[in-house]
Design an enzyme around this catalytic site. Structure first.
Site, PDB file in Angstrom:
ATOM      1  N   GLU A 138       0.840  -1.202   0.000  1.00  0.00           N
ATOM      2  CA  GLU A 138       0.000   0.000   0.000  1.00  0.00           C
ATOM      3  C   GLU A 138       0.873   1.251   0.000  1.00  0.00           C
ATOM      4  O   GLU A 138       1.924   1.296   0.633  1.00  0.00           O
ATOM      5  CB  GLU A 138      -0.889  -0.020   1.237  1.00  0.00           C
ATOM      6  CG  GLU A 138      -1.866   1.137   1.344  1.00  0.00           C
ATOM      7  CD  GLU A 138      -2.859   0.938   2.486  1.00  0.00           C
ATOM      8  OE1 GLU A 138      -3.570   1.911   2.805  1.00  0.00           O
ATOM      9  OE2 GLU A 138      -2.930  -0.169   3.050  1.00  0.00           O
ATOM     10  N   GLU A 142      -3.247  10.471   2.878  1.00  0.00           N
ATOM     11  CA  GLU A 142      -4.409  10.508   3.764  1.00  0.00           C
ATOM     12  C   GLU A 142      -4.494  11.850   4.486  1.00  0.00           C
ATOM     13  O   GLU A 142      -3.483  12.360   4.985  1.00  0.00           O
ATOM     14  CB  GLU A 142      -4.325   9.396   4.807  1.00  0.00           C
ATOM     15  CG  GLU A 142      -4.430   8.011   4.221  1.00  0.00           C
ATOM     16  CD  GLU A 142      -4.274   6.942   5.276  1.00  0.00           C
ATOM     17  OE1 GLU A 142      -5.148   6.073   5.354  1.00  0.00           O
ATOM     18  OE2 GLU A 142      -3.271   6.976   6.017  1.00  0.00           O
TER      19      GLU A 142
END
Length: 264
Positions: A138, A142
């Site tokens: 990943e 964010e």
């Protein structure tokens, strides 16, 4: 996202089926996100990840229009059997898995404690490309709604336990929730690099003791989502007010993927 927590590895629907790639050798493309292109994208619907996600995924939480894509976090119309307010939100997922290159999108995150707005690349046990390792890889951008004057950047490599996180907070000279800015991830064989409005803000080189994701092991989906965090991780993203019936919206537009290119 969080250390020692299997975030996306647990979901009700993922126990019974796996999201399947259409083509893991995709080429460059752009999408203004003014409508859903079903050949490129799918929308999560009718399931949830479990802790630490407080909200579940529903397709109704995502809409498209002339100004781009909106992902909403909204309360259900009725309280649950325990008398608690529940929430649903949206997640966009590419059908395809992609390799090295520049991934960019313009976005305007939600400003509210306990709400995460994200744009990221992902693969894992239930999101496995053909020929991929099936392990969790990943690369994240964010926004933590408690402070949208900063952005959190992160990655995991072959880490199903979410044990080796690389969270880095980048402080911005603007409030990201107030207007669109362009955010980019360059994923290369030798390094990762993140960009804000075309300027490099973080670069992480590959090394054999702490490697970055490797496309030869697994290509990655493109994803974007909004979610409310459980109170158990309020120290990370802020405490979400589950009693407040407000609706929140994040906006995205002008996605692009350019293979084997930095985000300049």
């Amino acid at each position: 996202m969080l250390n020692n927590t299997p975030l996306r590895a647990v979901c009700t629907a993922c126990i019974t089926f796996m999201f399947v790639s259409l083509d893991s050798n995709a080429t460059a493309f752009k999408d203004q996100l003014v409508n859903l292109d079903p050949a490129r994208w799918q929308v999560a619907d009718g399931w949830q990840n479990g802790y630490p996600f407080y909200s579940r995924w529903e397709s109704d939480a995502i809409s498209f229009g002339s100004k781009g894509m909106t992902i909403e976090l909204a309360p259900d119309g009725k309280l649950n059997e325990a008398g608690q307010r529940t929430y649903f939100s949206g997640e966009l997922r590419s059908h395809d898995y992609y390799s090295y290159g520049c991934y960019e999108v313009e976005m305007k995150p939600i400003k509210a404690p306990g709400v995460v707005t994200s744009f990221f690349l992902f693969a894992g046990p239930y999101d496995k490309p053909v020929g991929g390792s099936g392990k969790h890889n990943e690369i994240d951008i964010e926004f933590l709604g408690s402070n949208t004057n900063m952005v959190q950047l992160n990655f995991w490599t072959d880490d199903d336990e979410y044990a080796n996180t690389h969270e880095t907070l980048i402080f911005l000279d603007f409030d990201a929730s107030q207007q669109f800015h362009r955010y980019g991830i360059y994923w290369g064989k030798d390094f990762l690099e993140w960009f804000v409005d075309g300027k490099s803000v973080l670069k992480v080189r590959n090394n054999r003791f702490d490697p970055i994701p490797n496309a030869e092991h697994s290509k990655l989906r493109v994803m974007a989502n909004v979610w409310a965090v459980d109170h158990g991780v309020a120290n990370w993203a802020g405490r979400f007010n589950i009693d407040n019936p407000n609706r929140y919206s994040a906006r995205y537009r002008n996605f692009s993927f350019t293979p084997e290119s930095r985000c300049l």
